[in-house]
Design an enzyme around this catalytic site. Structure first.
Site, short mmCIF file in Angstrom:
data_model
loop_
_atom_site.label_atom_id
_atom_site.label_comp_id
_atom_site.label_asym_id
_atom_site.label_seq_id
_atom_site.Cartn_x
_atom_site.Cartn_y
_atom_site.Cartn_z
N CYS A 8 0.87 -1.19 0.00
CA CYS A 8 0.00 0.00 0.00
C CYS A 8 0.90 1.23 0.00
O CYS A 8 2.06 1.15 -0.43
CB CYS A 8 -0.98 -0.03 1.18
SG CYS A 8 -0.21 -0.03 2.82
N ASN A 11 2.20 1.42 4.44
CA ASN A 11 2.48 0.14 5.13
C ASN A 11 2.12 0.20 6.62
O ASN A 11 2.75 -0.46 7.44
CB ASN A 11 3.94 -0.31 4.93
CG ASN A 11 4.22 -1.76 5.34
OD1 ASN A 11 5.33 -2.07 5.80
ND2 ASN A 11 3.28 -2.64 5.20
N CYS A 13 -1.62 0.71 7.33
CA CYS A 13 -3.07 0.41 7.41
C CYS A 13 -3.43 -0.83 6.60
O CYS A 13 -3.69 -1.90 7.17
CB CYS A 13 -3.88 1.61 6.92
SG CYS A 13 -3.63 3.12 7.89
N ARG A 14 -3.49 -0.70 5.26
CA ARG A 14 -4.05 -1.78 4.44
C ARG A 14 -3.13 -2.97 4.27
O ARG A 14 -3.57 -4.12 4.45
CB ARG A 14 -4.43 -1.22 3.05
CG ARG A 14 -5.56 -0.22 3.08
CD ARG A 14 -5.67 0.55 1.79
NE ARG A 14 -4.52 1.45 1.61
CZ ARG A 14 -4.30 2.19 0.56
NH1 ARG A 14 -5.13 2.14 -0.47
NH2 ARG A 14 -3.24 3.00 0.50
N SER A 15 -1.87 -2.74 3.89
CA SER A 15 -1.03 -3.92 3.59
C SER A 15 -0.65 -4.73 4.83
O SER A 15 -0.62 -5.97 4.75
CB SER A 15 0.20 -3.55 2.74
OG SER A 15 1.06 -2.67 3.39
N ASP A 120 -8.14 3.86 0.67
CA ASP A 120 -7.20 4.26 1.72
C ASP A 120 -8.01 4.73 2.94
O ASP A 120 -8.74 5.72 2.85
CB ASP A 120 -6.34 5.40 1.17
CG ASP A 120 -5.28 5.86 2.15
OD1 ASP A 120 -5.36 5.49 3.35
OD2 ASP A 120 -4.38 6.60 1.73
P1 4NP Z 1 -1.85 2.76 4.04
O1 4NP Z 1 -2.55 4.10 4.60
O2 4NP Z 1 -1.25 3.13 2.71
O3 4NP Z 1 -3.02 1.84 3.89
O4 4NP Z 1 -0.83 2.33 5.07
C1 4NP Z 1 -1.87 5.32 4.71
C2 4NP Z 1 -1.00 5.55 5.75
C3 4NP Z 1 -0.37 6.77 5.87
C4 4NP Z 1 -0.61 7.76 4.92
C5 4NP Z 1 -1.47 7.52 3.87
C6 4NP Z 1 -2.10 6.29 3.76
N1 4NP Z 1 0.01 9.01 5.05
O5 4NP Z 1 -0.27 9.89 4.22
O6 4NP Z 1 0.82 9.23 5.97
#
Ligand code: 4NP
Length: 147
Positions: A8, A11, A13-15, A120
């Protein structure tokens, strides 16, 4: 031995949710032949544990796993057999970074089910994390049959 990398943006939340859910399913099935890991296209959160909402969503499913965020590394394209992107932006990033010989490994995680993005959830509420878990559960069922 097969290996799967979920990717993602951050790294956190989703992955990591996908990594922990798939590792749990593999352990339940006694499948020691598959390794699973996750990474982010960005390094903003490198070294951090998953978002507390990911940890809480996993805990509601009875899942816990030690994980620390890391950025995708060029060696990942060689090391992993299957590289699954959460959304079109992650997918485009991976396709650009991936040597042509390994590009066939890179897929959208929802491609075998409904297609499209795993949204996201970072700037939203807890509901978004439940939706991510629900989308991933269906997709993981499919990928487990493929590997
Ligand atoms: P992820 O979510 O890609 O599912 O881990 C996010 C985590 C952090 C951010 C964006 C999406 N950020 O902008 O910091």
């Amino acid at each position: 031995m097969a290996s799967v990398l979920f990717v993602c943006l951050g790294n956190i939340c989703r992955s990591p949710m996908a990594e922990a859910m798939m590792a749990h399913r593999l352990a339940e099935a006694g499948r020691l032949d598959v390794t699973v890991n996750s990474a982010g296209t960005a390094a903003y959160h490198a070294g951090e544990p998953p978002d507390r909402r990911t940890v809480a969503t996993l805990a509601r499913m009875g899942i816990s796993r030690e994980m620390l965020a890391r950025q995708v590394h060029p060696d990942d394209f060689e090391r992993f057999d299957l590289i699954l992107a959460m959304d079109a932006s992650n997918h485009a990033h991976l396709q650009r970074a991936c040597p042509p010989a390994h590009r066939h490994k890179v897929h959208m995680v929802l491609s075998p089910v409904q297609g499209g993005d795993v949204p996201d959830p970072y700037y939203g509420g807890e509901d978004g994390f439940e939706e991510v878990a629900s989308l991933l559960a269906t997709a993981i069922d499919h990928w487990l049959r493929e590997i």
